[in-house]
Design a protein around this motif. Structure first.
Motif, mmCIF file in Angstrom:
data_model
loop_
_atom_site.group_PDB
_atom_site.id
_atom_site.type_symbol
_atom_site.label_atom_id
_atom_site.label_comp_id
_atom_site.label_asym_id
_atom_site.label_seq_id
_atom_site.Cartn_x
_atom_site.Cartn_y
_atom_site.Cartn_z
ATOM 1 N N THR A 1 -11.668 9.788 0.110
ATOM 2 C CA THR A 1 -10.538 10.428 0.783
ATOM 3 C C THR A 1 -9.477 9.409 1.193
ATOM 4 O O THR A 1 -8.328 9.779 1.423
ATOM 5 C CB THR A 1 -11.018 11.190 2.032
ATOM 6 N N GLN A 2 -9.857 8.152 1.297
ATOM 7 C CA GLN A 2 -8.914 7.118 1.708
ATOM 8 C C GLN A 2 -7.980 6.751 0.555
ATOM 9 O O GLN A 2 -8.429 6.563 -0.576
ATOM 10 C CB GLN A 2 -9.658 5.867 2.177
ATOM 11 N N ARG B 1 -15.513 3.299 -4.418
ATOM 12 C CA ARG B 1 -14.878 2.911 -3.165
ATOM 13 C C ARG B 1 -15.596 3.510 -1.962
ATOM 14 O O ARG B 1 -15.362 3.098 -0.834
ATOM 15 C CB ARG B 1 -13.409 3.336 -3.163
ATOM 16 N N ILE C 1 -15.480 5.948 0.225
ATOM 17 C CA ILE C 1 -14.749 7.007 0.914
ATOM 18 C C ILE C 1 -13.558 7.393 0.035
ATOM 19 O O ILE C 1 -12.480 6.788 0.105
ATOM 20 C CB ILE C 1 -14.258 6.540 2.302
ATOM 21 N N VAL D 1 -2.092 10.317 1.183
ATOM 22 C CA VAL D 1 -3.017 11.405 1.510
ATOM 23 C C VAL D 1 -2.408 12.711 1.029
ATOM 24 O O VAL D 1 -1.263 13.040 1.368
ATOM 25 C CB VAL D 1 -3.273 11.472 3.026
ATOM 26 N N GLU E 1 -5.516 1.102 -1.875
ATOM 27 C CA GLU E 1 -4.683 0.010 -1.397
ATOM 28 C C GLU E 1 -4.330 -0.922 -2.552
ATOM 29 O O GLU E 1 -4.947 -0.864 -3.620
ATOM 30 C CB GLU E 1 -5.395 -0.765 -0.281
ATOM 31 N N GLY F 1 -7.191 14.136 1.135
ATOM 32 C CA GLY F 1 -7.759 12.956 0.500
ATOM 33 C C GLY F 1 -6.747 12.206 -0.343
ATOM 34 O O GLY F 1 -5.565 12.567 -0.397
ATOM 35 N N SER F 2 -7.219 11.174 -1.012
ATOM 36 C CA SER F 2 -6.377 10.344 -1.854
ATOM 37 C C SER F 2 -5.733 11.160 -2.974
ATOM 38 O O SER F 2 -6.423 11.854 -3.726
ATOM 39 C CB SER F 2 -7.217 9.211 -2.468
ATOM 40 N N ASN G 1 0.821 -1.223 0.000
ATOM 41 C CA ASN G 1 0.000 0.000 0.000
ATOM 42 C C ASN G 1 0.853 1.270 0.000
ATOM 43 O O ASN G 1 0.592 2.220 0.749
ATOM 44 C CB ASN G 1 -0.942 0.016 1.208
#
Length: 216
Positions: free
Chosen positions: A146-147, A142, A144, A80, A150, A86-87, A75
């Motif tokens: 902001t994550q 997905r 969320i 962030v 992975e 966020g992502s 990962n």
């Protein structure tokens, strides 16, 4: 790209692509690097731009490249983004999306495994590619956003929508991806008025151009 080495991979890829085209010495087919906008900033959410052109039309294509390092890390390829919380990868997809109406956009994932040893979701040879619309839809699904992504998210996307660079380029040149735009004697006109710093320009100036296709 998350590392300088990843950026080198992208530079090596576009340089090798240019050399391969010119080495074939096909009449009317050439490739060169051209500066389009010396003052431009990185606003496309992409690492490289490729322009395909014939005598009357051109197509804009660009891609964001990632080096997931699946063999050595976990990962590690998304993060962030400090400015948004966020992502980072999702933010790049969001920046790409307004251009999807005219440009052919894809995401490329480099693989450090030896040939035939890659994860099943990767091509046997070379890197894995995903069209922007598939990656964008997957990122939104997905939940969320902001994550950070992975490795499992990536492998799932590649299993469902992955392809290779040969298919990507074929789809563009056969007019299944991207929108042909009229050439202007004063330069390339991007529909949104923006232009990247430079592009790999692939030109076909031969006589045998099929109707509805950029290249023979």
């Amino acid at each position: 790209m998350s590392t300088k080495l990843g950026a080198i991979h992208t530079s090596n890829f576009t340089a090798a692509f240019r050399r391969e085209i010119n080495a074939r010495d096909r009449s009317g087919l050439t490739a060169r690097v051209q500066v389009l906008n010396p003052k431009s900033e990185r606003q496309f959410g992409a690492d490289a731009c490729i322009i395909f052109e014939n005598r009357t039309e051109f197509k804009i294509a660009f891609f964001e490249a990632k080096w997931p390092r699946l063999k050595t890390q976990v990962n590690a390829w998304d993060s962030v983004q400090k400015s948004t919380g966020g992502s980072h990868f999702h933010s790049q997809l969001v920046r790409q999306h307004p251009h999807a109406g005219y440009a052919a956009i894809w995401e490329m994932f480099y693989c450090e495994y030896q040939f035939h040893e890659q994860p099943r979701s990767f091509p046997v040879f070379g890197s894995a590619c995903v069209w922007h619309q598939d990656a964008y839809a997957a990122s939104l699904s997905r939940g969320i956003v902001t994550q950070p992504w992975e490795d499992s998210d990536l492998l799932s996307l590649l299993c469902s929508s992955g392809t290779d660079i040969r298919n990507i380029i074929s789809q563009i040149c056969e007019c299944h991806a991207g929108r042909p735009l009229p050439k202007d004697k004063f330069g390339y006109k991007f529909p949104d008025g923006a232009a990247p710093h430079e592009a790999l320009v692939i030109t076909y100036d031969g006589d045998s151009i099929h109707k509805n296709r950029l290249f023979d």
